[in-house]
Structure formats: C-alpha cells, structure tokens
Write a protein that holds these residues in place. Structure first.
Motif, PDB file in Angstrom:
ATOM      1  N   VAL A  16      -4.083 -20.569 -13.425  1.00 19.78           N
ATOM      2  CA  VAL A  16      -5.279 -20.109 -14.119  1.00 19.78           C
ATOM      3  C   VAL A  16      -6.001 -19.111 -13.209  1.00 19.78           C
ATOM      4  CG1 VAL A  16      -7.494 -20.802 -15.113  1.00 19.78           C
ATOM      5  CG2 VAL A  16      -5.512 -22.299 -15.335  1.00 19.78           C
ATOM      6  N   PRO A  17      -6.491 -17.978 -13.746  1.00 19.70           N
ATOM      7  CA  PRO A  17      -7.232 -17.035 -12.909  1.00 19.70           C
ATOM      8  C   PRO A  17      -8.437 -17.705 -12.254  1.00 19.70           C
ATOM      9  CG  PRO A  17      -6.710 -16.060 -15.029  1.00 19.70           C
ATOM     10  CD  PRO A  17      -6.338 -17.507 -15.122  1.00 19.70           C
ATOM     11  N   GLY A  18      -8.597 -17.493 -10.931  1.00 18.82           N
ATOM     12  CA  GLY A  18      -9.722 -18.121 -10.257  1.00 18.82           C
ATOM     13  C   GLY A  18      -9.749 -17.813  -8.778  1.00 18.82           C
ATOM     14  N   TYR A  19     -10.712 -18.412  -8.087  1.00 14.11           N
ATOM     15  CA  TYR A  19     -10.865 -18.253  -6.642  1.00 14.11           C
ATOM     16  C   TYR A  19     -10.557 -19.583  -5.983  1.00 14.11           C
ATOM     17  CZ  TYR A  19     -13.018 -17.855  -2.050  1.00 14.11           C
ATOM     18  OH  TYR A  19     -13.239 -17.877  -0.691  1.00 14.11           O
ATOM     19  N   HIS A  20      -9.598 -19.568  -5.039  1.00 16.17           N
ATOM     20  CA  HIS A  20      -9.158 -20.788  -4.374  1.00 16.17           C
ATOM     21  C   HIS A  20      -9.263 -20.668  -2.857  1.00 16.17           C
ATOM     22  CE1 HIS A  20      -6.497 -20.240  -8.080  1.00 16.17           C
ATOM     23  NE2 HIS A  20      -7.417 -21.104  -8.414  1.00 16.17           N
ATOM     24  N   GLY A  21     -10.135 -19.771  -2.381  1.00 18.15           N
ATOM     25  CA  GLY A  21     -10.219 -19.482  -0.963  1.00 18.15           C
ATOM     26  C   GLY A  21     -11.012 -20.493  -0.160  1.00 18.15           C
ATOM     27  N   GLU A  22     -10.978 -20.298   1.160  1.00 17.38           N
ATOM     28  CA  GLU A  22     -11.648 -21.205   2.083  1.00 17.38           C
ATOM     29  C   GLU A  22     -13.127 -20.871   2.268  1.00 17.38           C
ATOM     30  OE1 GLU A  22     -10.457 -23.992   3.687  1.00 17.38           O
ATOM     31  OE2 GLU A  22      -8.755 -23.732   2.333  1.00 17.38           O
ATOM     32  N   ASP A  23     -13.504 -19.622   2.058  1.00 15.58           N
ATOM     33  CA  ASP A  23     -14.901 -19.221   2.249  1.00 15.58           C
ATOM     34  C   ASP A  23     -15.766 -19.870   1.177  1.00 15.58           C
ATOM     35  OD1 ASP A  23     -17.359 -17.988   2.597  1.00 15.58           O
ATOM     36  OD2 ASP A  23     -16.491 -16.026   3.062  1.00 15.58           O
ATOM     37  N   GLU A  59     -12.643 -21.461 -11.297  1.00 18.01           N
ATOM     38  CA  GLU A  59     -11.606 -20.952 -12.190  1.00 18.01           C
ATOM     39  C   GLU A  59     -12.193 -20.578 -13.553  1.00 18.01           C
ATOM     40  OE1 GLU A  59      -7.628 -23.384 -10.750  1.00 18.01           O
ATOM     41  OE2 GLU A  59      -8.764 -24.138 -12.467  1.00 18.01           O
ATOM     42  N   ARG A  60     -11.454 -19.746 -14.255  1.00 14.60           N
ATOM     43  CA  ARG A  60     -11.830 -19.449 -15.637  1.00 14.60           C
ATOM     44  C   ARG A  60     -11.731 -20.730 -16.454  1.00 14.60           C
ATOM     45  NH1 ARG A  60      -8.903 -17.442 -20.246  1.00 14.60           N
ATOM     46  NH2 ARG A  60      -7.046 -17.092 -18.991  1.00 14.60           N
ATOM     47  N   TYR A  61     -12.742 -20.986 -17.260  1.00 13.48           N
ATOM     48  CA  TYR A  61     -12.731 -22.188 -18.099  1.00 13.48           C
ATOM     49  C   TYR A  61     -12.041 -21.843 -19.408  1.00 13.48           C
ATOM     50  CZ  TYR A  61     -14.285 -26.227 -20.760  1.00 13.48           C
ATOM     51  OH  TYR A  61     -14.319 -27.362 -21.531  1.00 13.48           O
ATOM     52  N   LEU A  62     -10.906 -22.466 -19.652  1.00 16.19           N
ATOM     53  CA  LEU A  62     -10.130 -22.173 -20.856  1.00 16.19           C
ATOM     54  C   LEU A  62     -10.761 -22.823 -22.074  1.00 16.19           C
ATOM     55  CD1 LEU A  62      -6.499 -22.672 -19.480  1.00 16.19           C
ATOM     56  CD2 LEU A  62      -7.905 -20.607 -19.489  1.00 16.19           C
ATOM     57  N   GLN A  63     -10.736 -22.112 -23.185  1.00 15.97           N
ATOM     58  CA  GLN A  63     -11.286 -22.632 -24.429  1.00 15.97           C
ATOM     59  C   GLN A  63     -10.233 -23.462 -25.165  1.00 15.97           C
ATOM     60  OE1 GLN A  63     -14.594 -21.994 -25.155  1.00 15.97           O
ATOM     61  NE2 GLN A  63     -14.571 -21.023 -23.136  1.00 15.97           N
ATOM     62  N   GLU A  85      -2.708 -23.652 -23.082  1.00 14.89           N
ATOM     63  CA  GLU A  85      -3.465 -22.941 -24.115  1.00 14.89           C
ATOM     64  C   GLU A  85      -2.831 -23.188 -25.480  1.00 14.89           C
ATOM     65  OE1 GLU A  85      -5.815 -19.528 -23.148  1.00 14.89           O
ATOM     66  OE2 GLU A  85      -4.300 -18.941 -21.670  1.00 14.89           O
ATOM     67  N   PRO A  86      -3.587 -22.945 -26.564  1.00 18.82           N
ATOM     68  CA  PRO A  86      -3.050 -23.206 -27.908  1.00 18.82           C
ATOM     69  C   PRO A  86      -1.756 -22.465 -28.219  1.00 18.82           C
ATOM     70  CG  PRO A  86      -5.433 -22.927 -27.999  1.00 18.82           C
ATOM     71  CD  PRO A  86      -5.014 -22.573 -26.609  1.00 18.82           C
ATOM     72  N   ASP A  87      -1.549 -21.289 -27.597  1.00 17.52           N
ATOM     73  CA  ASP A  87      -0.329 -20.528 -27.877  1.00 17.52           C
ATOM     74  C   ASP A  87       0.892 -21.036 -27.099  1.00 17.52           C
ATOM     75  OD1 ASP A  87      -0.835 -19.716 -25.306  1.00 17.52           O
ATOM     76  OD2 ASP A  87      -1.216 -17.607 -25.789  1.00 17.52           O
ATOM     77  N   GLY A  88       0.707 -22.102 -26.318  1.00 21.43           N
ATOM     78  CA  GLY A  88       1.832 -22.678 -25.599  1.00 21.43           C
ATOM     79  C   GLY A  88       1.917 -22.298 -24.141  1.00 21.43           C
ATOM     80  N   ARG A  89       1.150 -21.281 -23.705  1.00 20.46           N
ATOM     81  CA  ARG A  89       1.170 -20.932 -22.285  1.00 20.46           C
ATOM     82  C   ARG A  89       0.620 -22.089 -21.458  1.00 20.46           C
ATOM     83  NH1 ARG A  89      -2.122 -15.505 -21.898  1.00 20.46           N
ATOM     84  NH2 ARG A  89      -3.285 -16.583 -23.557  1.00 20.46           N
ATOM     85  N   PHE A  90       1.234 -22.332 -20.305  1.00 21.35           N
ATOM     86  CA  PHE A  90       0.764 -23.424 -19.455  1.00 21.35           C
ATOM     87  C   PHE A  90       0.571 -22.921 -18.031  1.00 21.35           C
ATOM     88  CE2 PHE A  90       5.401 -23.648 -19.428  1.00 21.35           C
ATOM     89  CZ  PHE A  90       5.719 -23.825 -18.087  1.00 21.35           C
ATOM     90  N   TYR A  91      -0.397 -23.560 -17.344  1.00 19.91           N
ATOM     91  CA  TYR A  91      -0.744 -23.166 -15.980  1.00 19.91           C
ATOM     92  C   TYR A  91      -0.796 -24.407 -15.098  1.00 19.91           C
ATOM     93  CZ  TYR A  91      -2.665 -19.220 -18.660  1.00 19.91           C
ATOM     94  OH  TYR A  91      -2.840 -18.171 -19.531  1.00 19.91           O
TER      95      TYR A  91
END
Length: 660
Positions: free
Chosen positions: A131-138, A200-204, A279-285
């Motif tokens: 999922v698009p997001g920030y996972h850094g240490e800062d 992270e982006r919150y998925l609908q 996601e509803p279209d079947g994509r998974f993260y």
C-alpha cells in the motif's frame, strides 16, 4: 518430541496448547500472575508456577520471571501462545541462551517482521505489492504530517510494532492529524513499549484476507489457505471465516505464492500469518506478517482437519512438515466469533465482573469452543476481556451461518456484559450473509446492528413470574412446614397476588391466581393457564394454555435474566415496599466506566466546554477511552492527575452543566 513444555501465556490459548500437548503425551507447565491464581489454564496444566503481580509488565511480560519458572520446572521448551512475548525477539534469544527451545520462528525472523516499517521495506525488495505510504525511521511529527499530506487523506496511522488493533488511527484531514498521532503513539507505547508509527493511504472498503503459512528447519514452506477477517470493530477482528467468500482458485494461488515467498525471504520456521489488504477489484497488498499462531487459527483447523499446535511442536522438535502443499486439502466452511465481555452499545467498552452463570452450546463435529473461562471465574481489568471463541463448521457457508446462529442462541451468560446478541445480529446481517464484506461493515450497517431498545414482550414477564412461582413450589417441598406451602389456599378462597417487574422505564404487573391446573397469569391484557418445570440450571419448560415454550430464567439479585428465542431480556423484580430510587441530579461528576489509568487531561480546570468535548483519556485493558462532556458546561476540577490509577465508578471530573 519434548517431554515437558512451559506455556508462557494465559487464558484460552494456554488451555488450547495444553489440550494438544496432553493428546501427544507432553507434560505442561502453566505460569500465572496474582490475578490468575485460580484460572482455568492453571487448573488444567500438570504444574503451575507464579511469575508475579497482576500487571502484565510484572508477570506475563517479564522475561526473567518466565525463564526462571522454566528453569525451576525442568521444561525443555517454551510455547509463547499469542500476544505478550510471542513476537519478542529478545525473548526468543533469551530462551535459546537458557538452553530452551522457543516454539516459534527464529529471533531473526521475528526481528525482520517485528517492525512493520522494516517488514514493508523487505517485502518491497521481494516484489510483494505494498500500500502506498511512509515506512521510514524518522518520526518527526512535522515530517509525518507532510508525508500524510503527500499520500493524500484519508490516511492510516499505525503502530510499527503493533497488533491486535491497538495503536491505529484513521485520519480524514490535516486538522486532525497531530491529535491522532499523539494518541496513537501513547497507545502504542503502552501496549508495545515502542511508539514508532507508519503512515499509509487508507483504502476505501477494503477486505482483510490473510494466509496461514508454515515452515520447517529444512527450508520447506507451505500455506494452509486463507482466512477472511474483514469484519472488525476498532480494528480488531470480530468474525473470521475460512475460506474467504468469493475467492477464486487463481487468486488463492497468487496470494498463497506471495505469502510463501514472504516466509522464505526471512527464513521462516513454524506457524505464521501473512496479512493482506484487498481492494474490491481483487488487487491485494502486503500489510504485515504475524510471526506467531493467530487467535483465529481454529477456522483453518476446521477446514483442513489439521492441528496447528501439533505442527508447531513437531517443527520445533526438528521434524519435517507433516504434509507437502499438494497434500493439504480444503473441505467445507468455518466461522469463528469472538465472545467478549464488552458493551457494543457503548463503543464496545470492555466489561469486568464474575461469570455467575455460564452455559455454552454443546460441542461436537460442527461446534467447537476455545475458552480460558468457566462459570464462577472473573473477567478482570488486567487482561483482554475475551470469554471464548465460538467456532462452527459445515459443508457450505450458508449452513455454517445457520450453525453459528443456532450456537449463539444457546449461550447463557450472566454476571458480565457481553456481545452475544450483537454477534447474532452481525451474523444475520444481510451484508454478512450475502458476503458483502469489508473492514467498515459494522459502521456501514450501524442501523441494523444497533437497533433501538425494544419493549420486552408480555411473555418475558410471564416467564419471569412463572419461574418464581415454580421456584417457590420447589422450596416448599424442601420445607415440609404447612406455613411454607405455596398452593395459594386460603380459608376465604384461592389467593391472588401481584408480581411487578421493570424493563427500562416500563413497569409491568403480573396478576397470579392459583388454580388446580397451575397458575392463572394475567399481564398486558393476556391471561394464560401456566405450568411447567424448572430445571437444575434454571431451564424453564413452560406451558401456556397447552403450548410449550423453552426458556432460561436466571436470578441475579433483583434482576431476572430471561433467555428466550436467542435473546436475553433483563427485567428487575420490583419490591413494592422499597422506596423508589432517587434520580441523579444534573451536573456532578463523571465516573470511570472501568478500572484504569489516567493518561491525559484534555481540558483546563475552569474551562467552559461544549457537549461532547474530550475531557480526559483513560487507559484500560491496553486501550484508550476518551471521557467526554455530557453537556455544555464548566470543568470545575479534575479529581485525578496523569498517571493515577482509578477504580470502576471513581468520580474523575467535577463538572457543572450550563444553565438551560
């Protein structure tokens, strides 16, 4: 195989491990805190050792205390269960240093997946979608806010070391970000000792689907199919099922391959779960990997016919995985419901108390109950308030749903608030039955799941009255004195009496006339000839005008818990000689809904606030609960400061309502 293992946990998972160990001929050692001296897992184990006071940090989270118990007991291995130290790499390493086998993955694998941020970076390198997001240490708050803005709201703030739904906040806009971040960090620090977060982006309308994986020390990795855990409250799972509804063979193969790749990437050994957001279209993260046995593992056991705890023990004892991938088969459908001591109508606020009366559905091929609680045990504020896990299995999802509704309708719990009726509504909800699933289902179906309080039907009051009359008759048989007779005989003719009950604000009177065939009961314009039998567990087999009706009526002080048609109606017996209770005056203080610790004061003493304004944050059962203003008014004073422990019902805030 081991001769003796120590279980570094409590409650239902400790009991679950004991069951398999006993079947394999392995002796078990339980550990307990002062709050668990008489707990069920202590009673079931072959041996039990005290490890400290009630607070988890001084007992179940104390590596020193647990290793000392293992040394004293002579155990060869330690099973960590889930929660507590199960995903603590320091504990895994300490076990190895002490010459104990840790029944779980290598410390390096736990470390690799223990930080959600580091795990996502590792999975990104392995080609697993994220999922698009920030996972850094800062962790600079301003940087996190900037990253959130760049990702685009709504965003999810999540504890990097988190789990169990703790340390998670959904933020819909930039104005709410800093307050949500501070709250999330406080909760993460309290629950995991680490306040780092990711954004992270919150998925609908996403679904939460996870894959059960297993690895051995010889490089073999398999998956045991998927579980759908989409139905959640406060980011904690409520219902889990396997297999996931609507899962195609192609999608299952793709998710299974990704999960096994994730396990191989870190040299995984033992039971683990790779969690995906879909996601509803079947994509998974990839979302995270839990390096332990999951709470919901029984649904996987029900559809595969395998014992995952046995697999854990065999792998830890340096055996090969019992089966190869192509030998693992899937049959039927299983659903698990988590029965909690909580009040769904109050935001699922955890409840405490003693289980004065507990009856459960009959177990068998189709129904399984995993529990660490028995009748007479107490739900304390120190640990998770789970009462049991109810698991059902059948040939199809439709039949499994019917099994679950039947089993929930057979539960009888008195003494502590619980979510059984809510679970029944949830399982019967059209969105669930039609498999229209996502993590927001409970909020989306709020109207269906939280209906207005209904008036108790007349038969509830008739049953409460009949149970009392039959109980009086039983007592009269024991006491042979003519003065104890309850046949209604009087010199002047048959006696009449009135029994009064209150439900909500409504008072209902039941008129009783003693007749040769039983009792003539009149209520709300109905009049029935009533009789029946009262069983030893308060089962009532009532007969009204020749029609039979089965119910259970449990007496708890002045309250009568009437279990009928899958519902529990609580009515209070009214004593006509007692004075009516005085209503509480407007204003006054705000009471703690449960024992806990004050972690934040959110308003200044003397400040004028509006209705619903946050005043104070209470931490209880590892969760934060915000106390809000009941009306517009003034915060006169706080009775407690940050860090203070408070008891159930303690007055927290001196509050004065504004004049109308």
């Amino acid at each position: 195989m081991f001769d003796k293992i120590l279980i570094a946990n409590r409650g239902e998972i400790a009991c679950r491990v004991i069951r398999t160990a006993r079947r394999l001929g392995i002796r078990t050692v339980a550990v307990y805190s002062d709050a668990d001296v008489g707990a069920r897992h202590v009673r079931l184990a072959d041996e039990a050792l005290r490890i400290g006071p009630a607070p988890a940090r001084e007992s179940y989270l104390s590596i020193t205390a647990i290793l000392d118990a293992a040394r004293r007991s002579g155990a060869q291995a330690v099973h960590p269960g889930y929660g507590f130290l199960s995903e603590n790499e320091d504990f895994a390493e300490a076990c190895a240093a002490a010459g104990l086998v840790f029944i779980g993955p290598p410390a390096a694998a736990i470390r690799a997946m223990g930080s959600k941020s580091a795990a996502k970076s590792l999975m990104e390198k392995a080609g697993v979608p994220l999922v698009p997001g920030y996972h850094g240490e800062d962790q600079d708050p301003n940087l996190l806010a900037a990253k959130a803005a760049a990702i685009g709201f709504p965003v999810l703030i999540k504890a990097s070391a988190g789990g169990g739904g703790k340390g998670i906040r959904i933020v819909n806009g930039p104005d709410d970000f800093m307050a949500a971040l501070a709250s999330c960090k406080r909760e993460a620090s309290a629950a995991f000792g680490d306040d780092k977060v990711l954004v992270e982006r919150y998925l609908q309308r996403p679904r939460h689907i996870e894959m059960q994986v297993f690895g051995d020390r010889f490089g073999n990795v398999v998956h045991l199919f998927e579980r759908d855990c989409s139905v959640q409250r406060r980011h904690q799972k409520v219902l889990e099922e396997a297999p996931a509804p609507g899962m195609s063979a192609e999608r299952r193969a793709a998710m299974g391959a990704a999960a096994c790749d994730a396990a191989r990437a870190i040299g995984y050994v033992g039971a683990g779960t790779v969690e995906f957001i879909c996601e509803p279209d079947g994509r998974f993260y990839f979302m995270e990997m839990n390096t332990r046995l999951q709470v919901e593992h029984p649904v996987t056991e029900m559809i595969t016919g395998l014992d995952l705890v046995e697999w854990q023990l065999r792998v830890a004892a340096d055996e090969l995985l019992p089966l190869a991938q192509e030998q693992i088969t899937l049959r039927g459908h299983a659903i698990e419901a988590r029965v909690y001591a909580e009040d769904p109508s109050r935001g699922f606020l955890p409840a405490t108390g003693t289980l004065n009366h507990l009856q459960t559905p009959a177990e068998g091929v189709h129904v399984r109950i995993d529990s660490g609680i028995e009748e007479g045990d107490a739900i304390t504020p120190h640990y998770d308030p789970m009462i049991a896990k109810l698991i059902v299995w059948d040939d199809s999802r439709e039949r499994a749903i019917a099994r679950m509704l039947q089993a929930l309708g057979s539960y009888r719990i008195v003494g502590v608030g619980n979510n059984v009726e809510f679970l029944s509504r949830l399982v019967a909800c059209p969105a669930f039955t039609s498999a229209d699933l996502d993590t927001g289902l409970i909020e989306r179906e709020h109207g269906y799941l939280f209906p207005a309080v209904a008036e108790a039907p007349a038969e509830v009051f008739l049953l409460a009255a009949l149970a009392r009359l039959l109980r009086e008759r039983q007592d009269a048989v024991v006491d042979a004195s003519p003065w104890a007779a309850r046949d209604g005989w009087r010199v002047t003719g048959a006696a009449r009496r009135v029994l009064a009950y209150r439900h909500a604000e409504r008072e209902v009177k039941v008129t009783v006339a003693y007749e040769a065939g039983g009792f003539r009961l009149s209520c709300d314009g109905q009049s029935v000839l009533a009789g029946g039998e009262l069983g030893p567990r308060d089962e009532l087999r009532a007969v009204f005008d020749g029609s039979r009706l089965n119910a259970t009526v449990v007496v708890a002080q002045e309250r009568r818990h009437v279990f009928l048609h899958g519902r529990c109606w609580v009515v209070a017996a009214v004593d006509p000689l007692a004075r009516s209770a005085q209503g509480r005056e407007a204003g006054g203080g705000l009471a703690a809904p449960m024992p806990g610790k004050v972690v934040a004061l959110l308003a200044q003493a003397g400040a004028a606030v509006e209705r619903g304004a946050p005043l104070l944050v209470l931490e209880a059962m590892k969760m934060e609960h915000t106390i809000t203003a009941p009306a517009a008014g003034t915060v006169k004073a706080y009775r407690y400061g940050v860090g203070d422990q408070v008891s159930d019902g303690a007055e927290l805030v001196e509050f004065e309502e504004a004049a109308p």
